[in-house]
Motif scaffolding. Structure first.
Motif, PDB file in Angstrom:
ATOM      1  N   GLU A 106       0.829 -14.840  23.569  1.00 47.56           N
ATOM      2  CA  GLU A 106       2.006 -15.599  24.004  1.00 47.56           C
ATOM      3  C   GLU A 106       3.219 -15.326  23.124  1.00 47.56           C
ATOM      4  N   LYS A 107       3.081 -14.444  22.165  1.00 50.18           N
ATOM      5  CA  LYS A 107       4.146 -14.208  21.188  1.00 50.18           C
ATOM      6  C   LYS A 107       4.983 -12.983  21.538  1.00 50.18           C
ATOM      7  N   ASP A 108       6.222 -13.020  21.068  1.00 52.77           N
ATOM      8  CA  ASP A 108       7.127 -11.872  21.129  1.00 52.77           C
ATOM      9  C   ASP A 108       7.681 -11.678  19.724  1.00 52.77           C
ATOM     10  N   GLY A 109       7.575 -10.475  19.179  1.00 43.00           N
ATOM     11  CA  GLY A 109       8.057 -10.239  17.826  1.00 43.00           C
ATOM     12  C   GLY A 109       7.422  -9.015  17.215  1.00 43.00           C
ATOM     13  N   THR A 110       7.127  -9.089  15.914  1.00 42.88           N
ATOM     14  CA  THR A 110       6.548  -7.949  15.211  1.00 42.88           C
ATOM     15  C   THR A 110       5.504  -8.431  14.203  1.00 42.88           C
ATOM     16  N   PHE A 111       4.510  -7.588  13.959  1.00 40.26           N
ATOM     17  CA  PHE A 111       3.568  -7.746  12.860  1.00 40.26           C
ATOM     18  C   PHE A 111       3.751  -6.567  11.911  1.00 40.26           C
ATOM     19  N   THR A 112       3.430  -6.758  10.630  1.00 33.80           N
ATOM     20  CA  THR A 112       3.438  -5.669   9.654  1.00 33.80           C
ATOM     21  C   THR A 112       2.032  -5.537   9.076  1.00 33.80           C
ATOM     22  N   ASN A 113       1.440  -4.359   9.238  1.00 29.23           N
ATOM     23  CA  ASN A 113       0.054  -4.201   8.799  1.00 29.23           C
ATOM     24  C   ASN A 113      -0.023  -3.736   7.346  1.00 29.23           C
ATOM     25  N   ALA A 114      -1.222  -3.394   6.898  1.00 29.63           N
ATOM     26  CA  ALA A 114      -1.436  -3.027   5.501  1.00 29.63           C
ATOM     27  C   ALA A 114      -0.762  -1.711   5.123  1.00 29.63           C
ATOM     28  N   GLU A 115      -0.344  -0.927   6.101  1.00 37.26           N
ATOM     29  CA  GLU A 115       0.373   0.329   5.815  1.00 37.26           C
ATOM     30  C   GLU A 115       1.885   0.114   5.721  1.00 37.26           C
ATOM     31  N   ARG A 116       2.320  -1.137   5.812  1.00 38.82           N
ATOM     32  CA  ARG A 116       3.747  -1.463   5.934  1.00 38.82           C
ATOM     33  C   ARG A 116       4.276  -1.079   7.309  1.00 38.82           C
ATOM     34  N   ARG A 117       3.392  -0.925   8.262  1.00 34.80           N
ATOM     35  CA  ARG A 117       3.783  -0.500   9.611  1.00 34.80           C
ATOM     36  C   ARG A 117       4.200  -1.708  10.444  1.00 34.80           C
ATOM     37  N   ALA A 139      11.961   6.785  11.129  1.00 34.74           N
ATOM     38  CA  ALA A 139      10.795   5.914  11.315  1.00 34.74           C
ATOM     39  C   ALA A 139      10.368   5.232  10.024  1.00 34.74           C
ATOM     40  N   GLY A 140      11.179   5.347   8.977  1.00 39.57           N
ATOM     41  CA  GLY A 140      10.862   4.689   7.732  1.00 39.57           C
ATOM     42  C   GLY A 140      10.092   5.575   6.774  1.00 39.57           C
ATOM     43  N   THR A 141       9.254   4.966   5.959  1.00 42.18           N
ATOM     44  CA  THR A 141       8.596   5.649   4.852  1.00 42.18           C
ATOM     45  C   THR A 141       7.086   5.627   5.047  1.00 42.18           C
ATOM     46  N   THR A 142       6.506   6.777   5.318  1.00 42.52           N
ATOM     47  CA  THR A 142       5.054   6.843   5.492  1.00 42.52           C
ATOM     48  C   THR A 142       4.338   6.875   4.158  1.00 42.52           C
ATOM     49  N   LEU A 143       4.959   7.492   3.161  1.00 41.88           N
ATOM     50  CA  LEU A 143       4.321   7.704   1.866  1.00 41.88           C
ATOM     51  C   LEU A 143       5.207   7.145   0.761  1.00 41.88           C
ATOM     52  N   GLY A 174       1.480   9.340  -4.801  1.00 44.16           N
ATOM     53  CA  GLY A 174       2.688  10.056  -4.405  1.00 44.16           C
ATOM     54  C   GLY A 174       2.493  11.247  -3.495  1.00 44.16           C
ATOM     55  N   ARG A 175       1.284  11.431  -2.940  1.00 43.18           N
ATOM     56  CA  ARG A 175       1.064  12.504  -1.968  1.00 43.18           C
ATOM     57  C   ARG A 175      -0.042  12.068  -1.007  1.00 43.18           C
ATOM     58  N   GLU A 176      -0.281  12.846   0.015  1.00 41.54           N
ATOM     59  CA  GLU A 176      -1.316  12.490   0.975  1.00 41.54           C
ATOM     60  C   GLU A 176      -2.700  12.594   0.333  1.00 41.54           C
ATOM     61  N   GLY A 177      -3.600  11.721   0.777  1.00 41.70           N
ATOM     62  CA  GLY A 177      -4.980  11.788   0.321  1.00 41.70           C
ATOM     63  C   GLY A 177      -5.258  11.049  -0.963  1.00 41.70           C
ATOM     64  N   VAL A 178      -4.260  10.381  -1.552  1.00 37.98           N
ATOM     65  CA  VAL A 178      -4.458   9.657  -2.813  1.00 37.98           C
ATOM     66  C   VAL A 178      -3.970   8.225  -2.613  1.00 37.98           C
ATOM     67  N   GLY A 179      -3.545   7.582  -3.710  1.00 41.37           N
ATOM     68  CA  GLY A 179      -2.857   6.304  -3.588  1.00 41.37           C
ATOM     69  C   GLY A 179      -3.708   5.085  -3.888  1.00 41.37           C
ATOM     70  N   VAL A 180      -3.020   3.946  -3.948  1.00 39.73           N
ATOM     71  CA  VAL A 180      -3.627   2.632  -4.162  1.00 39.73           C
ATOM     72  C   VAL A 180      -3.363   1.813  -2.911  1.00 39.73           C
ATOM     73  N   GLY A 192       0.815  -1.200   0.000  1.00 40.48           N
ATOM     74  CA  GLY A 192       0.000   0.000   0.000  1.00 40.48           C
ATOM     75  C   GLY A 192       0.852   1.255   0.000  1.00 40.48           C
ATOM     76  N   THR A 193       0.334   2.273  -0.645  1.00 40.23           N
ATOM     77  CA  THR A 193       1.123   3.493  -0.831  1.00 40.23           C
ATOM     78  C   THR A 193       0.997   4.478   0.321  1.00 40.23           C
ATOM     79  N   GLN A 194      -0.064   4.376   1.132  1.00 39.00           N
ATOM     80  CA  GLN A 194      -0.364   5.405   2.128  1.00 39.00           C
ATOM     81  C   GLN A 194      -0.431   4.840   3.545  1.00 39.00           C
ATOM     82  N   THR A 195      -0.563   5.748   4.508  1.00 36.43           N
ATOM     83  CA  THR A 195      -0.983   5.377   5.854  1.00 36.43           C
ATOM     84  C   THR A 195      -2.511   5.423   5.897  1.00 36.43           C
TER      85      THR A 195
END
Length: 965
Positions: free
Chosen positions: A699-710, A785-789, A573-579, A399-402
């Motif tokens: 019971e887990k320790d680690g990380t998840f990555t959501n649809a925002e690449r977060r 913090a990485g890439t939001t957009l 490529g900017r806020e408010g748009v994207g796929v 996904g391109t956006q938050t």
């Protein structure tokens, strides 16, 4: 006192978005705040607490409780600080003798109509009314309390009001309601359901679900926003009533959908008391849904598998054994298979419910210990076309956006997704933007809630025929090109000229016009043209899509078509748009990122790339196979042909979730060793020879990555019930297979991921702890913090590339024998195959899969609402209960797939996407007829299920108990 995280400060009102500042004086302190900031928030920013009851910083100011009164020099009266904006030069006093007197008088009135059972009240220790009584210095109540007579007069009161216990997760005690309106406002502003109101007038005013209905009979969706907002014990979690107030908390991430909500697991010892949405969670900002907020009880359900088990044949009883014996049994079986049938005779499936670290280890075991690339994941059956389509056009498959970006959208197009049911927290954010004026286009064969609901109405609903997505998107592109609506400057600067010109010529052809496709799609050409014009008008237009796009024979083509349209209109490529693909499971993005596809190593790098492969070989100390392995459907075919004999399946239930259930079951029955690692005896485990206990997210320790690449932390709040974590079990199996793995903690695994994966190079646990979350790509070339957009300065692949999207009709076509089209989806209260939610009170909302059918189709077949109906396709037949409504268009029926006994995937076929083999769940030709008994498959399933539960019970020394229907 809760700990582990900073104490959350409630500033009373939301922050101002203004970039201008004003300076004022509060209690002698000079304070500078953003213009538009409330006096209450300005005071809190200065470290000064103002008493309040109706105010909270997640809701707009209301000004009803009259506790937050202040004095402003030069002004008459005592304005409410929550509704009064700070102005330059103001001199404000928050504490004077007169304010003390006024506040005490207000509090006295509240307490006069409130039970004084504080010591036995469930909110004792977490009650704002109790706190404010102390803050205002209330010492006596002149008017009596709860009907107490004063001077022989007994005043009216509500302390005998009945309690509503209808909701399984929280109670509503009207006797303790102070009518602050916070719950009503939360339902409106945060959730957007408008299920609550204030009924009555004056002293008789009370919070009412619907029209004075019990909560369970109202439109309440049990998101918990009202419970979270309530300052008293009026709305209270039943778990808190039972267990008392928690003593500490741990921040973690929800394990349901791909939104990835942050939660505080509030605990007593290692017992969860409640899950509270985390205000600082970037994905949810303090909101939640019924699943994440309340449906976590499955983690300690009696059905949990807590001891390893083995058996020789699936007709044998299970035997509980030690971890060492189970691992040795599995490893010896796999070794024997490979010795006899070759190294590619085994493979594995990773889980989108496991952490990144666990997924990484699983694919590493398959590639390094099995020495094969026969690895796949559940994304194969959901968003694999997203990976292909976005990778081809943009250069990366995410996904391109938050989620927050939707707040800047002027036009929102939702294609093949039902966010209110499948991604409800994001849906609430979207609905808030729609209520603020954004326009909406819905492309879906079904009339989903977003088409028309409280204060929301889609400008255009393109109710297309299932299987015609590509025709619709190509027709919209035709309008954009032929009406001169292309953003020529954007395309010239950002996109590949040759591919664009070829695409322009293609979509301009008359046969790609809305008029030419109208008979195919069933959508009036005028509607398609109007929707296309609205999308191009923006100025910010965003696309959100789901499995109704990808789960088609042309799923990849449709994703490409969406990307084509977004590029042509300059909406990337900017806020408010994207796929923005709305991912279905909590870590389906992460499972793809971690190298779960048979042709890709972590970071979406092809296995045939010598440089990439060499870096992994050097780190792993083993030579890797250069050829892509088998996809899940290929594994089934190879099993039936006798060349694929062993499967390591972690956290996926392919028997229930994959299409053509009978075909899948036959393939599994042909294998010699199936090792399932899961928290329950799921449908796949009934065909297994080794069952290893899995760990729930708690019971887990680690990380998840959501649809925002977060990338967010998942923190262990209780020890694994089996004593072994999923990552440890995988490591043990790898060691037993002869490939050594040595990790002390999941953080060690993430260090290895970061070392080998450029897009994760800057990801560390320390950084996530400090920042809350990060978004990939995260490395030396991005912000900390990485890439939001994504694609802000240019596409990852360089120039965006267009591809022609020729519509090809699905092979699943209606005829006289199968005259209806079946499509599938999800419902709010249940999740995926239901293994988790079916073991919670969520069943009170939805306890079976039903078939939605239009009244016209029902009448033709003599079907009434609630009748049992047979649903037959070319693949098989099942029986469901009919739900007659007009959400479906004539000729189309719909069902969910949350209950194994419903057999929804018995009738779906092997038809799949041309590029990725993603199954075509959304288009199945069927016939529906009234019946009086279950289908033959359902009868066989009931017998098989009963036998397997008996075999489990024999192994555990328990009596059989059938779960579900």
């Amino acid at each position: 006192m809760l700990h582990h995280h900073p104490i959350e400060i409630d500033r009373g009102t939301p922050p101002s978005r203004s970039t201008e500042t004003v300076e004022l004086t509060i209690d002698g302190q000079r304070v500078e705040v953003a213009k538009g900031t409330s006096l209450m928030r300005a005071a809190v920013d200065a470290g000064i607490q103002v008493p309040k009851l109706c105010a909270t910083d997640s809701l707009d100011p209301f000004g009803s409780c009259r506790l937050c009164l202040v004095e402003v020099e030069g002004r008459k009266g005592y304005p409410a600080s929550c509704t009064t904006p700070a102005e330059a030069g103001m001199v404000v006093r928050t504490q004077t003798p007169k304010l003390q007197e006024l506040r005490k008088g207000v509090m006295e009135l509240y307490i006069s109509d409130h039970p004084l059972d504080c010591l036995t009240c469930a909110a004792n220790g977490d009650c704002e009314l109790q706190d404010m009584a102390g803050v205002t210095g209330l010492r006596n109540v002149r008017y009596g309390v709860a009907g107490e007579a004063v001077d022989g007069v007994c005043g009216a009161h509500h302390t005998q009001a009945k309690r509503d216990e209808s909701n399984p997760y929280f109670s509503y005690d009207a006797s303790k309601c102070i009518v602050c309106n916070r719950c009503v406002r939360a339902c409106e502003e945060t959730q957007g359901t408008f299920a609550l109101t204030i009924s009555g007038r004056g002293f008789e005013s009370r919070v009412s679900p619907g029209q004075d209905q019990p909560f369970m009979d109202s439109e309440c969706v049990s998101c918990g926003a009202c419970v979270q907002a309530c300052p008293t014990a009026t709305l209270q979690e039943k778990s808190v009533i039972e267990l008392g107030q928690p003593g500490h908390s741990v921040i973690t991430t929800c394990a349901y959908c791909g939104v990835g909500c942050g939660f505080k697991a509030e605990m007593k010892g290692n017992t969860v008391v409640r899950m509270v949405p985390w205000k600082d969670g970037k994905a949810n900002e303090g909101h939640s849904c019924v699943k994440g907020r309340f449906a976590w009880g499955y983690a300690t359900h009696k059905d949990r598998i807590t001891k390893p088990m083995i058996r020789e044949q699936i007709s044998d009883p299970w035997r509980e054994v030690s971890w060492e014996d189970a691992i040795a049994f599995a490893a010896s079986r796999f070794k024997a298979i490979q010795a006899q049938h070759g190294k590619d005779s085994v493979g594995g499936i990773t889980s989108s419910r496991c952490t990144n670290e666990e997924v990484y280890l699983t694919q590493k075991l398959i590639r390094a210990a099995f020495n094969t690339n026969n690895v796949d994941t559940c994304a194969r059956v959901c968003h694999s076309p997203t990976g292909y389509g976005m990778g081809q056009t943009f250069g990366t498959s995410a996904g391109t956006q938050t989620f927050k970006s939707v707040e800047e959208a002027d036009v929102i197009m939702v294609i093949g997704a039902n966010p209110t049911d499948a991604h409800p927290v994001f849906a609430s954010r979207m609905k808030k933007r729609l209520r603020a004026g954004a326009k909406l286009i819905v492309v879906d064969p079904r009339r989903i809630e977003l088409v028309e609901s409280a204060h929301i109405r889609a400008q255009h609903h393109l109710a297309l025929q299932p299987g015609t997505n590509v025709a619709v998107i190509t027709a919209m592109a035709h309008v954009v090109v032929t009406e001169g609506l292309v953003n020529e400057a954007y395309v010239a600067e950002r996109c590949d000229t040759q591919s664009f010109n070829d695409w322009r010529d293609f979509v301009s052809k008359p046969e790609n016009s809305p008029e030419a496709f109208e008979a195919v799609t069933g959508v009036p050409a005028a509607e398609v043209r109007a929707a296309a014009r609205l999308f191009t008008s923006g100025p910010n237009s965003a696309i959100y899509y789901g499995l109704g796009v990808t789960e088609h024979a042309q799923g990849s083509t449709m994703v490409i078509g969406i990307c084509n349209l977004a590029m042509a209109c300059g909406m990337v490529g900017r806020e408010g748009v994207g796929v923005n693909p709305l991912r279905g499971q909590n870590n389906v993005q992460g499972s793809c990122d971690m190298g779960s596809f048979p042709h890709e190593l972590p970071g979406y790098r092809h296995i045939s790339d010598t440089t990439v492969r060499s870096s992994f070989e050097a780190a792993w100390g083993v030579e890797l196979s250069t050829e892509p392995g088998l996809r899940i459907p290929n594994m089934f075919e190879a099993a039936l042909s006798g060349s694929f004999k062993g499967l390591y399946c972690v956290g996926e239930d392919i028997v229930q979730s994959d299409p053509n259930t009978q075909h899948v079951a036959t393939a599994l029955s042909a294998m010699d060793c199936i090792v399932v690692q899961d928290i329950f005896l799921n449908e796949t485990a009934k065909y297994a020879h080794v069952l290893l206990p899995g760990s729930s997210f708690l019971e887990k320790d680690g990380t998840f990555t959501n649809a925002e690449r977060r990338i967010s932390r998942v923190r262990q709040v209780m020890p694994p019930l089996s004593g072994v974590g999923d990552w440890e079990a995988t490591m043990m199996l790898s060691n037993a297979l002869g490939y050594p793995m040595h990790y002390e903690h999941p953080e060690d695994i993430m260090r290895e991921i970061a070392m080998l994966t450029p897009s994760f190079a800057g990801v560390t646990y320390e950084k996530i702890e400090r920042l809350g979350s990060v978004q990939w790509p995260c490395n030396d070339n991005t912000e900390e913090a990485g890439t939001t957009l994504m694609h802000a300065g240019g596409f990852v692949r360089g120039k965006g590339r267009f591809f022609n999207t020729q519509y090809v009709a699905s092979e699943e076509r209606v005829n006289s024998r199968y005259p209806l089209l079946l499509t599938t989806g999800r419902i709010l209260s249940q999740y995926n195959v239901g293994a988790q939610t079916r073991r919670t009170p969520n069943n009170q909302w939805h306890d079976e899969d039903r078939l939605e059918i239009h009244p016209h189709d029902a009448e033709e077949r003599g079907i009434a609402d609630g009748d049992w109906v047979g649903v037959a396709s070319r693949a098989g037949q099942t029986v469901l209960r009919a739900e007659v409504n007009d959400r479906m268009q004539p000729g189309v029926v719909y069902t969910t797939f949350h209950f194994p006994e419903s057999g929804a995937n018995v009738i779906t076929t092997d038809s799949s996407d041309w590029a990725t083999n993603c199954p075509e769940y959304k288009v199945t030709a069927v016939q529906v007829s009234k019946v009086m008994q279950p289908s033959e498959w359902q009868q066989r399933y009931a017998d098989f299920n009963r036998r397997q539960l008996d075999l489990l019970a024999q192994g555990r020394g328990r009596k059989t108990e059938v779960i579900g229907k």
